[in-house]
Design a protein around this motif. Structure first.
Motif, PDB file in Angstrom:
ATOM      1  N   PHE A  22      -2.164  46.629  15.419  1.00  0.00           N
ATOM      2  CA  PHE A  22      -1.363  47.680  15.822  1.00  0.00           C
ATOM      3  C   PHE A  22      -2.291  49.001  16.105  1.00  0.00           C
ATOM      4  O   PHE A  22      -1.909  49.686  17.014  1.00  0.00           O
ATOM      5  CB  PHE A  22      -0.167  47.801  14.824  1.00  0.00           C
ATOM      6  CG  PHE A  22       1.227  47.119  15.344  1.00  0.00           C
ATOM      7  CD1 PHE A  22       1.908  47.161  16.411  1.00  0.00           C
ATOM      8  CD2 PHE A  22       1.436  46.200  14.112  1.00  0.00           C
ATOM      9  CE1 PHE A  22       2.800  46.266  16.967  1.00  0.00           C
ATOM     10  CE2 PHE A  22       2.717  45.422  14.569  1.00  0.00           C
ATOM     11  CZ  PHE A  22       3.133  45.318  15.946  1.00  0.00           C
ATOM     12  N   ILE A  47      -1.079  40.152  19.176  1.00  0.00           N
ATOM     13  CA  ILE A  47      -0.647  41.544  19.165  1.00  0.00           C
ATOM     14  C   ILE A  47      -1.195  42.438  20.321  1.00  0.00           C
ATOM     15  O   ILE A  47      -0.580  43.341  21.340  1.00  0.00           O
ATOM     16  CB  ILE A  47      -1.112  42.399  17.992  1.00  0.00           C
ATOM     17  CG1 ILE A  47      -0.168  41.978  16.866  1.00  0.00           C
ATOM     18  CG2 ILE A  47      -0.738  43.649  17.898  1.00  0.00           C
ATOM     19  CD1 ILE A  47      -0.496  42.351  15.510  1.00  0.00           C
ATOM     20  N   SER A  55      -4.134  48.546  19.085  1.00  0.00           N
ATOM     21  CA  SER A  55      -3.541  48.527  20.197  1.00  0.00           C
ATOM     22  C   SER A  55      -3.282  50.172  20.516  1.00  0.00           C
ATOM     23  O   SER A  55      -2.866  50.451  21.830  1.00  0.00           O
ATOM     24  CB  SER A  55      -2.097  47.587  20.209  1.00  0.00           C
ATOM     25  OG  SER A  55      -1.197  48.228  19.192  1.00  0.00           O
ATOM     26  N   ILE A  99       3.945  39.624  20.498  1.00  0.00           N
ATOM     27  CA  ILE A  99       4.092  39.642  18.922  1.00  0.00           C
ATOM     28  C   ILE A  99       4.904  38.741  18.417  1.00  0.00           C
ATOM     29  O   ILE A  99       4.686  38.064  17.281  1.00  0.00           O
ATOM     30  CB  ILE A  99       4.795  41.114  18.720  1.00  0.00           C
ATOM     31  CG1 ILE A  99       4.827  41.293  17.310  1.00  0.00           C
ATOM     32  CG2 ILE A  99       6.349  41.040  19.247  1.00  0.00           C
ATOM     33  CD1 ILE A  99       3.660  41.616  16.662  1.00  0.00           C
ATOM     34  N   GLU A 100       5.547  37.999  19.421  1.00  0.00           N
ATOM     35  CA  GLU A 100       6.502  37.024  18.989  1.00  0.00           C
ATOM     36  C   GLU A 100       5.627  35.683  18.511  1.00  0.00           C
ATOM     37  O   GLU A 100       6.046  34.640  17.718  1.00  0.00           O
ATOM     38  CB  GLU A 100       7.474  36.250  20.132  1.00  0.00           C
ATOM     39  CG  GLU A 100       6.869  35.832  21.377  1.00  0.00           C
ATOM     40  CD  GLU A 100       6.553  37.013  22.198  1.00  0.00           C
ATOM     41  OE1 GLU A 100       6.190  36.584  23.387  1.00  0.00           O
ATOM     42  OE2 GLU A 100       6.631  38.166  21.894  1.00  0.00           O
ATOM     43  N   VAL A 115       3.211  35.771  16.456  1.00  0.00           N
ATOM     44  CA  VAL A 115       3.075  36.148  15.163  1.00  0.00           C
ATOM     45  C   VAL A 115       3.985  35.258  14.234  1.00  0.00           C
ATOM     46  O   VAL A 115       3.724  34.557  13.213  1.00  0.00           O
ATOM     47  CB  VAL A 115       3.001  37.544  14.636  1.00  0.00           C
ATOM     48  CG1 VAL A 115       2.657  37.640  13.224  1.00  0.00           C
ATOM     49  CG2 VAL A 115       1.796  37.929  15.508  1.00  0.00           C
ATOM     50  N   ILE A 161      -2.019  42.414  11.185  1.00  0.00           N
ATOM     51  CA  ILE A 161      -0.957  42.986  11.985  1.00  0.00           C
ATOM     52  C   ILE A 161      -1.065  44.673  12.281  1.00  0.00           C
ATOM     53  O   ILE A 161      -1.316  45.150  13.006  1.00  0.00           O
ATOM     54  CB  ILE A 161       0.499  42.643  11.286  1.00  0.00           C
ATOM     55  CG1 ILE A 161       0.761  41.184  11.771  1.00  0.00           C
ATOM     56  CG2 ILE A 161       1.611  43.702  11.947  1.00  0.00           C
ATOM     57  CD1 ILE A 161       1.911  40.875  10.781  1.00  0.00           C
TER      58      ILE A 161
END
Length: 238
Positions: free
Chosen positions: A232, A181, A235, A186-187, A189, A228
């Motif tokens: 986020f 992340i 980030s 993100i892919e 994950v 996750i």
């Protein structure tokens, strides 16, 4: 010039310790008497000679001498006083790398610039946000998850698992999720979840495994959700 020498010394260490250290040298260092000492000297000499050749400062004998002596001492301590396990491996590598950094810093480092660099990053809130996020997804999250899924834990699940395997799987998966992340991948994950599904959820069609499968699903999705969310939030703070 200075940083190049540091990377050369690190390269030489990896080359000598993992590529050029053959099985016969590894076994020889564990023998008794003069044979063990001979193999330890040979291994340390390989480190020293390659460091001298790669650094290519022919009037500088400090680097090969220090590397030879410290490597020989560490090999002697490791073979005579330490058990062969992961902790010993980490200690051994940490000592050798620390010697390389201290040797490089004392000969080529620019203390003033490095202190400025360290002080800048230590006062940077982004660094502390990253450290906090990675710490948060380890032990605190592990404790929360164990309490959260405790009510659903099947009695037979503990006997069918390796000791602490689930804890370390959770640590690693959350570290990977947070890293994906923060790196904007993100892919990754989704790939991680798919990979774990292949290994962990293949028994879903067996009725006797339904409870264990549902238990694993709850734990996995809870672990992924927390990682996750922390990813986020971090980030956005960065």
């Amino acid at each position: 010039m200075g940083i190049t020498i540091l990377f050369k010394l690190l390269f030489v260490h990896i080359l000598s310790d993992f590529v050029l250290q053959t099985d016969s040298i590894c076994k020889g260092k564990k023998k008794e008497g003069a044979a063990k000492v001979g193999f330890q000297i040979l291994h340390s000499l390989i480190h020293a000679v390659l460091a001298y050749l790669f650094v290519a400062q022919w009037d500088n004998w400090i680097i090969p001498v220090v590397i030879f002596v410290t490597h020989l001492m560490m090999d002697f301590i490791k073979s005579d006083y330490l058990k062969e396990n992961m902790t010993t491996f980490i200690i051994d590598q940490a000592v050798h790398i620390a010697v390389i950094f201290l040797l490089w810093f004392s000969l080529y480092g620019y203390a003033e610039h490095w202190f400025e660099w360290f002080s800048y990053y230590l006062s940077n809130p982004r660094l502390w946000a990253l450290i906090t996020a990675y710490l948060l997804i380890l032990k605190p999250t592990s404790i929360f998850l164990s309490l959260f899924i405790k009510r659903w834990t099947p009695e037979e699940s503990a006997s069918q698992s390796l000791p602490n395997a689930g804890k370390w799987i959770g640590y690693l998966e959350r570290i990977l999720i947070l890293t994906f992340i923060l790196a904007g991948k993100i892919e990754g994950v989704g790939f991680l979840l798919a990979a774990k599904s292949i290994f962990r959820f293949g028994e879903l069609n067996k009725a006797k495994e339904i409870k264990i499968t549902e238990y694993v699903l709850i734990g996995t999705f809870a672990s992924f959700t927390i990682a996750i969310l922390i990813g986020f939030i971090t980030s956005q703070l960065l």
